[in-house]
Structure formats: structure tokens, C-alpha cells
Design a protein around this motif. Structure first.
Motif, PDB file in Angstrom:
ATOM      1  N   ARG A 156       0.836  -1.202   0.000  1.00  0.00           N
ATOM      2  CA  ARG A 156       0.000   0.000   0.000  1.00  0.00           C
ATOM      3  C   ARG A 156       0.870   1.251   0.000  1.00  0.00           C
ATOM      4  NH1 ARG A 156      -2.726  -1.275   3.909  1.00  0.00           N
ATOM      5  NH2 ARG A 156      -1.639  -0.142   5.573  1.00  0.00           N
ATOM      6  N   SER A 157       1.968   1.229   0.769  1.00  0.00           N
ATOM      7  CA  SER A 157       2.856   2.385   0.798  1.00  0.00           C
ATOM      8  C   SER A 157       3.507   2.604  -0.552  1.00  0.00           C
ATOM      9  CB  SER A 157       3.916   2.196   1.879  1.00  0.00           C
ATOM     10  OG  SER A 157       4.835   3.254   1.852  1.00  0.00           O
ATOM     11  N   ARG A 158       3.914   1.468  -1.199  1.00  0.00           N
ATOM     12  CA  ARG A 158       4.525   1.618  -2.519  1.00  0.00           C
ATOM     13  C   ARG A 158       3.532   2.180  -3.519  1.00  0.00           C
ATOM     14  NH1 ARG A 158       4.446  -1.872  -6.547  1.00  0.00           N
ATOM     15  NH2 ARG A 158       3.765  -3.579  -5.189  1.00  0.00           N
ATOM     16  N   THR A 159       2.222   1.809  -3.420  1.00  0.00           N
ATOM     17  CA  THR A 159       1.208   2.316  -4.342  1.00  0.00           C
ATOM     18  C   THR A 159       0.970   3.801  -4.131  1.00  0.00           C
ATOM     19  OG1 THR A 159       0.176   0.146  -4.315  1.00  0.00           O
ATOM     20  CG2 THR A 159      -1.156   1.977  -5.135  1.00  0.00           C
ATOM     21  N   GLU A 160       0.933   4.199  -2.841  1.00  0.00           N
ATOM     22  CA  GLU A 160       0.693   5.612  -2.555  1.00  0.00           C
ATOM     23  C   GLU A 160       1.847   6.487  -3.000  1.00  0.00           C
ATOM     24  OE1 GLU A 160      -0.106   5.655   1.540  1.00  0.00           O
ATOM     25  OE2 GLU A 160      -2.178   4.968   1.369  1.00  0.00           O
ATOM     26  N   ARG A 161       3.061   5.938  -2.942  1.00  0.00           N
ATOM     27  CA  ARG A 161       4.209   6.749  -3.396  1.00  0.00           C
ATOM     28  C   ARG A 161       4.153   7.014  -4.884  1.00  0.00           C
ATOM     29  NH1 ARG A 161       7.287   3.522   0.133  1.00  0.00           N
ATOM     30  NH2 ARG A 161       7.985   2.239  -1.621  1.00  0.00           N
ATOM     31  N   ASN A 162       3.464   6.169  -5.639  1.00  0.00           N
ATOM     32  CA  ASN A 162       3.357   6.359  -7.093  1.00  0.00           C
ATOM     33  C   ASN A 162       2.197   7.263  -7.490  1.00  0.00           C
ATOM     34  OD1 ASN A 162       5.527   4.697  -7.491  1.00  0.00           O
ATOM     35  ND2 ASN A 162       4.240   2.843  -7.615  1.00  0.00           N
ATOM     36  N   LEU A 163       1.350   7.710  -6.491  1.00  0.00           N
ATOM     37  CA  LEU A 163       0.228   8.593  -6.824  1.00  0.00           C
ATOM     38  C   LEU A 163       0.729   9.983  -7.192  1.00  0.00           C
ATOM     39  CD1 LEU A 163      -2.278   7.633  -3.987  1.00  0.00           C
ATOM     40  CD2 LEU A 163      -2.390   7.000  -6.396  1.00  0.00           C
TER      41      LEU A 163
ATOM     42  N   CYS B 260       7.450  15.837   2.800  1.00  0.00           N
ATOM     43  CA  CYS B 260       8.599  15.783   1.892  1.00  0.00           C
ATOM     44  C   CYS B 260       9.869  15.493   2.695  1.00  0.00           C
ATOM     45  CB  CYS B 260       8.776  17.099   1.134  1.00  0.00           C
ATOM     46  SG  CYS B 260       7.397  17.504   0.032  1.00  0.00           S
ATOM     47  N   ASP B 261      10.761  14.795   2.047  1.00  0.00           N
ATOM     48  CA  ASP B 261      12.108  14.610   2.602  1.00  0.00           C
ATOM     49  C   ASP B 261      13.100  14.992   1.528  1.00  0.00           C
ATOM     50  OD1 ASP B 261      12.014  12.519   0.828  1.00  0.00           O
ATOM     51  OD2 ASP B 261      11.760  10.983   2.378  1.00  0.00           O
ATOM     52  N   ALA B 262      14.351  14.577   1.671  1.00  0.00           N
ATOM     53  CA  ALA B 262      15.392  15.024   0.740  1.00  0.00           C
ATOM     54  C   ALA B 262      15.234  14.427  -0.644  1.00  0.00           C
ATOM     55  CB  ALA B 262      16.778  14.684   1.300  1.00  0.00           C
ATOM     56  N   SER B 263      14.449  13.319  -0.796  1.00  0.00           N
ATOM     57  CA  SER B 263      14.378  12.649  -2.090  1.00  0.00           C
ATOM     58  C   SER B 263      13.052  12.837  -2.822  1.00  0.00           C
ATOM     59  CB  SER B 263      14.643  11.148  -1.897  1.00  0.00           C
ATOM     60  OG  SER B 263      13.673  10.607  -1.024  1.00  0.00           O
TER      61      SER B 263
ATOM     62  N   GLY C 119      15.345  20.355  11.565  1.00  0.00           N
ATOM     63  CA  GLY C 119      15.006  20.856  10.247  1.00  0.00           C
ATOM     64  C   GLY C 119      16.239  21.160   9.438  1.00  0.00           C
ATOM     65  N   GLY C 120      16.034  21.429   8.209  1.00  0.00           N
ATOM     66  CA  GLY C 120      17.141  21.713   7.328  1.00  0.00           C
ATOM     67  C   GLY C 120      17.400  20.558   6.382  1.00  0.00           C
ATOM     68  N   PRO C 121      18.291  20.744   5.450  1.00  0.00           N
ATOM     69  CA  PRO C 121      18.585  19.681   4.475  1.00  0.00           C
ATOM     70  C   PRO C 121      19.117  18.441   5.180  1.00  0.00           C
ATOM     71  CG  PRO C 121      19.504  21.787   3.755  1.00  0.00           C
ATOM     72  CD  PRO C 121      19.016  22.013   5.145  1.00  0.00           C
ATOM     73  N   GLY C 122      18.580  17.288   4.776  1.00  0.00           N
ATOM     74  CA  GLY C 122      19.027  16.023   5.329  1.00  0.00           C
ATOM     75  C   GLY C 122      18.508  15.726   6.716  1.00  0.00           C
ATOM     76  N   ASN C 123      17.591  16.560   7.267  1.00  0.00           N
ATOM     77  CA  ASN C 123      17.078  16.322   8.628  1.00  0.00           C
ATOM     78  C   ASN C 123      15.610  16.711   8.639  1.00  0.00           C
ATOM     79  OD1 ASN C 123      16.684  15.910  11.301  1.00  0.00           O
ATOM     80  ND2 ASN C 123      17.957  17.611  12.017  1.00  0.00           N
ATOM     81  N   ASN C 124      14.698  15.723   8.688  1.00  0.00           N
ATOM     82  CA  ASN C 124      13.268  15.974   8.659  1.00  0.00           C
ATOM     83  C   ASN C 124      12.801  16.494  10.011  1.00  0.00           C
ATOM     84  OD1 ASN C 124      13.217  14.979   6.054  1.00  0.00           O
ATOM     85  ND2 ASN C 124      12.882  12.873   6.756  1.00  0.00           N
ATOM     86  N   ALA C 125      12.134  17.668   9.962  1.00  0.00           N
ATOM     87  CA  ALA C 125      11.664  18.277  11.209  1.00  0.00           C
ATOM     88  C   ALA C 125      10.277  17.798  11.576  1.00  0.00           C
ATOM     89  CB  ALA C 125      11.673  19.800  11.074  1.00  0.00           C
ATOM     90  N   ASN C 126       9.540  17.213  10.601  1.00  0.00           N
ATOM     91  CA  ASN C 126       8.169  16.805  10.838  1.00  0.00           C
ATOM     92  C   ASN C 126       8.038  15.294  10.762  1.00  0.00           C
ATOM     93  OD1 ASN C 126       6.947  19.569  10.826  1.00  0.00           O
ATOM     94  ND2 ASN C 126       7.862  19.579   8.779  1.00  0.00           N
ATOM     95  N   ALA C 127       6.999  14.810  11.395  1.00  0.00           N
ATOM     96  CA  ALA C 127       6.682  13.393  11.376  1.00  0.00           C
ATOM     97  C   ALA C 127       5.201  13.221  11.135  1.00  0.00           C
ATOM     98  CB  ALA C 127       7.092  12.729  12.687  1.00  0.00           C
ATOM     99  N   GLU C 128       4.833  12.183  10.379  1.00  0.00           N
ATOM    100  CA  GLU C 128       3.444  11.888  10.079  1.00  0.00           C
ATOM    101  C   GLU C 128       2.854  11.088  11.236  1.00  0.00           C
ATOM    102  OE1 GLU C 128       0.785   9.944   6.455  1.00  0.00           O
ATOM    103  OE2 GLU C 128       2.928   9.569   6.609  1.00  0.00           O
ATOM    104  N   VAL C 129       1.758  11.598  11.819  1.00  0.00           N
ATOM    105  CA  VAL C 129       1.108  10.961  12.968  1.00  0.00           C
ATOM    106  C   VAL C 129      -0.324  10.651  12.581  1.00  0.00           C
ATOM    107  CG1 VAL C 129       0.423  11.199  15.370  1.00  0.00           C
ATOM    108  CG2 VAL C 129       2.566  12.215  14.568  1.00  0.00           C
ATOM    109  N   CYS C 130      -0.718   9.380  12.760  1.00  0.00           N
ATOM    110  CA  CYS C 130      -2.060   8.940  12.419  1.00  0.00           C
ATOM    111  C   CYS C 130      -2.817   8.606  13.700  1.00  0.00           C
ATOM    112  CB  CYS C 130      -2.015   7.721  11.501  1.00  0.00           C
ATOM    113  SG  CYS C 130      -1.165   8.037   9.935  1.00  0.00           S
ATOM    114  N   ASN C 131      -4.119   9.020  13.768  1.00  0.00           N
ATOM    115  CA  ASN C 131      -4.938   8.752  14.953  1.00  0.00           C
ATOM    116  C   ASN C 131      -5.367   7.291  14.971  1.00  0.00           C
ATOM    117  OD1 ASN C 131      -4.728  11.440  15.683  1.00  0.00           O
ATOM    118  ND2 ASN C 131      -6.508  12.022  14.443  1.00  0.00           N
TER     119      ASN C 131
END
Length: 638
Positions: A559-566, A606-609, A626-638
Motif C-alpha cells: 500500500r505504501s509503494r502504491t501511494e508513493r506512485n500517486l 517531503c524529505d530530501a528525495s 530541520g534543514g537539508p538532510g534532517n526531517n523536522a516533521n513526522a506523520e502521525v495517524c490517529n
């Protein structure tokens, strides 16, 4: 009136030399000089002390003194330095000696095939300390080398050595043996006697002295008794007193003349008695034993050519039949292996059905021939063992029937100890009069092979494999035989079993088929697995297709691979602090098509890629940095 006759000067000188010669002939020959060094080490400082060596040394010191030795030097509990000094002093005493004897009782050790005597101050923390803290056997041989007639070293040092258990190994491959190693003296007229055979340990016994020293003190100084025969009597006594667990052994060789430590009384001229009639079987017996020691068909054939008939000729024929059966067995085994290899080759190459069937028939026929040869060799071995046992029993009866007053044997029988009566226990006979320990061991091994408890060859050496096989026989037959050494009780107990006692254990790739192992042959397309069973081979192409289709891929990852192709929504989005749409340190804003509606919560992660929509019901949370190469955010699901 006194008349004085004056003889000429030349006559007086000649008369003097004649009288001196007659005087020398009338006197007995000058006695040989005999010296002995006795060392008894008991008070070891770094391992538990030994009780017997001090007592054993005292007994041997008294034995040599009572035998009239010119020098008996008894030393106790010597350090390494004191041992070297004692050997230097004793070497000076041997320079004009005819017989030199060194007796040592204490700990000894074998490292890399060399023997070392351990002083009482040795620590031996590492295996290399042996070269610094002990004295090699060669050092003792150097000390007694000047002796002219006999150099004798007696070592009662074959004990269970505690140093070998505590010392560290600096090299994993360095061998430290059990007991002492076999030696072959380089100097002539040198004997080295061990209290136990090389590679085995001796017993201290239940009393103040070891069984070896007690037997040695009884026989070694018997007047007129050859030193080699004296050690033979010592061997018989020790075997009897230790229930065949300890066998003394002598290494080295002497010449043909008798070499007694104590000369015997001069023999009186024999009376006019007719010499005993020679036994016509003696020559055949000696030649048969020699051919048996050589142990090949050529030697037995040569014996049969000289003695075509008679008792020993029949024994030689049985031994020859056994060797022929062994050769037939080996040839049949080779043929069976070749037939099986040919059958396997044809099966692997997909040969025609007729050729494969013929190869399988040849393999079965070769296996039947091998089984028949195996049964033939077992029967031949049994017949040869029975014949050898009868020969030894006959030799014992013949020796017992010889009268004690036979000519030429009176002096030796007087010097030898009296044989024990049958009421006092079993008699351990010498090599010429009965069954030797090696013959007894081989007979027990043959019987163990017959009942299926021993797979190795019957070589006459009672090692670990033989002890395990006899222990297995005990478990299967419900007996309690001693496994440390071969015995007549074990031989009789095994002979009473008519069939197989131990179950047949086949190696991997074979299965039990009656009294033998048959090779397991798997059908085409199958293979033999680790459980010794045939297993069908898997189709490698089908497995690759299944993996390529992604059937085994987890649903979440798919499912993750499919969503990345959307595709992404048509908006300009920046990832800022707190998960907003813009802010400091945001990444580059991706462009998306405007023709498609958004399929997410409206946020983009978004990340570096790459960038992807945030799933429905999820949101971004700021985690710091934050900044290049360091993700400041994280995806949180309820």
C-alpha cells in the motif's frame, strides 16, 4: 748344615711370572662395578603431594644395597637445580662403571613426543614452561652413557598428571599426552623400563608402595637372572595384581648374552645325564609365530611350503583363509561401490530404461556378493580365533606338563618365583606360555564385531572405541563387565551371545537392511535430506515467478509503494515549523498537476528525495530540527 741353592736370574724371573699367572687363575674374576641413583619426589609444592614415591625410593635403595652395588645414591624431593646437580655427580661415578641404573618415582609428562621428569618446585603454568622447569629423559641418558655393559633407566612416573590439566596451552596444536611417550634409545646396551605402557597411566595401589615397585624389588636383583627376563616376571606380577589394567613395558635392546644385575653362583659341571629329546613341534611353532607376526599371505604360504601338514599347518591354512576372505570382501565392496556409482550416473544423465535397469541389477548383484564376502570373513575370523585359542591352551598344558627337574632348567626355576596354584586365582602366563594381553584384546574385539557392538578393526589395541563398544554391550546385554581393559570374563560373556546384540547403526545415506546397511536411492527429481529421507525437489522457476509477482510482499508495504506512485495535488506547498504551509527552513516547493483533486488531508510530507501526500486521518507534527538532510516533521495517524 744348611745348603742354599742359588738359581740363575733368568730362571727366577720366569718362575715369578708363572706363579703370578697361576695365582690370578686361582682367584675369581674381578667383580663388575655397579652404581645406582634413586630419586623419589613426593612433596610437590604446586600440586597435591604423592604418597608412594618416597616409600618406593626407599625400597629400591635397600634392594640395590642388599644386592652389593658399589654406589647407591638415594635423593628425595629434589628441585630442578638439585636434580641437575645429582645427575652431574652421578655421571662422574659412571665413568668407570660397568652397570649404571637410575630409578625415578614421581611425576612425569610427555610433550610433543618427548618425556620430561618433573621436580618438586615446578609450576608449569604454561606448556612452554616444561622446557625450563623440568628435566628431559635425554639428560638422564647422557648421565649414564659412560657405563660399559648396561645402562638402565626405570621410570615409575606414568601417573595421572595434574599439571597437564592446569597448564595453559600457548599453541592449540601442541600435544600433551597421557602418561609417557614411547622411546627408542639410540645408544646400544640401553634399556628404559616404564611402570605402564606408553600412553597409559599406572596405579599407586592400596598400600605404601606401588605394584610396579613391589614386583621390581622381588625380581630385578635375582642372582644370575637376565634383566630382560626379570622385567618379564615384573610384567606378569603387575598384570595379575592390577587385573590386567597396567602393563609395564621395556624399550631398547641388548645382545644375545644374559645380562644379570647380580651375577649368579658358578654352575657346577653337569652330571652325565642325557639331554632332553627335542620336541619336533618346537621349530614349527616358532616359524608359525613368526609368520603370524608378519601377517600376510606370502609369509603364511612360505610356512605351508615348509610344513605342508600337521597342527600348525592347519592353523596357517585357517589364517590364510581369513586373509583371502578379507581380500574378497574388499574386492566385493569396491565392485559394489563402482556399480552403485554407475547406476547413479546413468540415473543423473537420464539414460534409457533398459540401461538403467541393467545398472540397478548389477548394483544389487554386487551388493549381494559383498554381503556374502562379509559373512565369509566373519566365519573365517571366528575359525581362526577358535584355532588360536586352542593353540594357546595346548601351549599352557604343555608348559605345565614339563617336569621341574628337566635338565638345563633347574637353575632358572630356582631363580624364578614359584607359579601360583590354581586355587589362588588365575595365572597370568608369559608370552610363550599363554595368551598375551594383546591376543586377549584382539579376541575380545573380534567377538564385539561379531555381535555388532564394534565397527573398527580388531587391532589388539584397547582404545576409546573398544571401551565404548564394551559399554554398549553392557547396556544391551545387561552385564557389568569392566570396560577399562579386555578380560577373559568379557570374552566368555560375549561368546555366549549367538546373534547380534547391539543394533545396527548406519551412516547418513544408508538404511538398515537385516544385518547390513543398504544405500538409499532416491527417485528422479528427489534428493536425500538431512533426515535421511527422500524429498522432492522444488521448481526454482516457479518460486522466482512467485517472488516477482509480489505475492509474499506485506500489504502495508504494498500500500505504501502504491501511494508513493500517486500524483501530487496542484498546489504550492512548503513544509514549515509546526507543519504549516510555509515558514523558515522550508524545502523547495514542488509543482503538481491542477487537473486532479487532492486525495489526502491537504498536507504534504517531503524529505530530501521526494514528496507524498499525508494520508487521510493523519497530520504532521513538528519534532524539532530541520534543514537539508534532517526531517523536522513526522506523520502521525490517529
Amino acid at each position: 748344615m744348611i745348603f742354599r741353592i742359588r738359581w740363575p736370574r733368568s730362571f727366577r724371573i720366569r718362575h715369578f711370572f708363572v706363579a703370578a699367572a697361576l695365582l690370578l687363575l686361582a682367584q675369581p674374576a674381578l667383580a663388575e662395578k655397579r652404581v645406582a641413583l634413586i630419586i623419589g619426589n613426593s612433596a610437590y609444592q604446586n600440586v597435591p603431594p604423592l604418597a608412594n614415591p618416597i616409600n618406593d625410593g626407599a625400597v629400591m635403595s635397600a634392594t640395590f644395597k642388599s644386592a652389593g652395588f658399589d654406589l647407591v645414591d638415594y635423593r628425595q624431593d629434589l628441585s630442578a637445580r638439585e636434580t641437575r646437580r645429582a645427575l652431574r655427580e652421578f655421571a662422574d661415578a659412571t665413568r668407570d662403571a660397568d652397570i649404571a641404573v637410575v630409578y625415578y618415582a614421581g611425576h612425569g609428562i610427555e610433550v610433543e613426543g618427548s618425556n620430561y621428569l618433573i621436580p618438586v618446585d615446578a609450576r608449569l603454568e604454561r606448556d612452554t614452561d616444561v622446557y625450563d622447569e623440568t628435566l628431559s629423559l635425554d639428560r638422564i641418558l647422557v648421565a649414564i652413557e659412560p657405563a660399559r655393559k648396561l645402562r638402565l633407566v626405570i621410570l615409575d612416573a606414568c601417573r595421572d598428571n595434574p599439571f597437564s590439566r592446569i597448564m595453559q596451552r600457548t599453541v592449540a596444536t601442541r600435544g600433551i599426552g597421557r602418561g609417557l611417550a614411547k622411546v627408542e634409545p639410540n645408544s646400544p646396551n640401553t634399556l628404559i623400563a616404564y611402570s605402564a605402557k606408553a600412553g597409559s597411566t599406572a596405579q599407586d595401589g592400596d598400600g605404601k608402595n606401588s605394584p610396579f615397585t613391589l614386583a621390581l624389588s622381588r625380581h630385578i636383583t635375582t642372582p644370575g637372572l637376565d634383566v630382560r627376563k626379570a622385567f618379564g616376571f615384573v610384567r606378569d606380577d603387575v598384570l595379575k595384581n592390577t587385573n590386567n589394567r597396567q602393563e609395564p613395558f621395556v624399550y631398547g635392546s641388548l645382545g644375545g648374552e644374559d645380562v644379570p644385575l647380580v651375577p649368579g653362583a658358578p654352575r657346577a659341571a653337569p652330571q652325565a645325564a642325557a639331554p632332553p629329546a627335542p620336541n619336533p613341534q618346537d621349530g614349527a611353532r616358532r616359524d608359525y609365530e613368526l609368520a603370524l607376526q608378519v601377517g600376510n599371505k606370502a609369509a603364511l604360504g612360505a610356512f605351508l611350503a615348509q610344513y605342508p601338514s600337521g597342527f600348525y599347518a592347519n592353523l596357517a591354512k585357517l589364517q590364510l583363509d581369513k586373509l583371502v576372505a578379507e581380500d574378497n570382501r574388499d574386492a566385493a565392496a569396491d565392485k559394489a561401490r563402482a556399480a552403485e556409482a554407475e547406476r547413479a550416473r546413468l540415473a543423473a544423465e537420464g539414460a534409457r530404461k533398459e540401461a538403467l535397469a541393467k545398472a540397478e541389477a548389477d548394483a544389487r548383484a554386487a551388493e549381494q556378493v559383498r554381503l556374502a564376502a562379509e559373512k565369509a570373513i566373519q566365519a573365517a575370523q571366528q575359525q581362526a580365533a577358535d584355532a588360536e585359542r586352542k593353540r594357546q591352551e595346548m601351549a599352557i598344558q604343555t608348559a605345565a606338563s614339563i617336569p621341574a627337574s628337566s635338565a638345563g632348567d633347574t637353575d632358572q626355576r630356582a631363580a624364578a618365583p614359584a607359579a601360583p596354584s590354581p586355587e589362588k586365582g588365575p595365572v597370568v602366563a608369559s608370552l610363550d606360555q599363554g595368551q598375551s594381553p594383546a591376543d586377549l584384546t584382539k579376541a575380545v574385539q573380534i567377538e564385539l564385531r561379531r555381535v555388532g557392538c564394534l565397527t573398527e578393526d580388531a587391532d589388539g589395541d584397547w582404545g576409546a572405541a573398544s571401551r565404548r563398544s564394551l559399554a554398549l554391550f553392557n547396556r544391551r546385554a545387561g552385564t557389568r563387565l569392566d570396560t577399562e581393559a579386555a578380560s577373559t570374563d568379557a570374552l566368555e560373556a560375549i561368546r555366549r551371545k549367538q546373534g547380534r546384540v547391539c543394533p545396527l547403526v548406519c551412516p547418513h545415506g544408508f538404511e538398515a537392511d537385516g544385518d547390513h546397511c543398504s544405500k538409499i536411492v532416491c527417485a528422479s527429481g528427489s534428493f536425500l535430506n538431512d533426515d535421511n529421507e527422500c524429498e522432492k525437489r522444488r521448481d526454482s522457476k516457479r518460486s522466482m515467478v512467485r517472488r516477482d509477482n509480489g505475492d509474499d510482499e506485506p500489504p502495508a508495504r504494498r500500500r505504501s509503494r502504491t501511494e508513493r506512485n500517486l500524483p501530487l495535488p496542484d498546489m504550492d506547498v512548503g513544509i514549515g515549523i509546526g507543519g504549516g504551509r510555509s515558514g523558515a527552513g522550508a524545502f523547495a516547493k514542488p509543482r503538481v498537476e491542477a487537473s486532479r483533486p487532492p486525495r489526502s488531508s491537504g498536507q504534504i510530507y517531503c524529505d530530501a528525495s521526494h514528496c507524498r501526500p499525508v494520508q487521510r486521518g493523519c497530520h504532521l507534527e513538528y519534532r524539532g530540527g530541520g534543514g537539508p538532510g534532517n526531517n523536522a516533521n513526522a506523520e502521525v495517524c490517529n
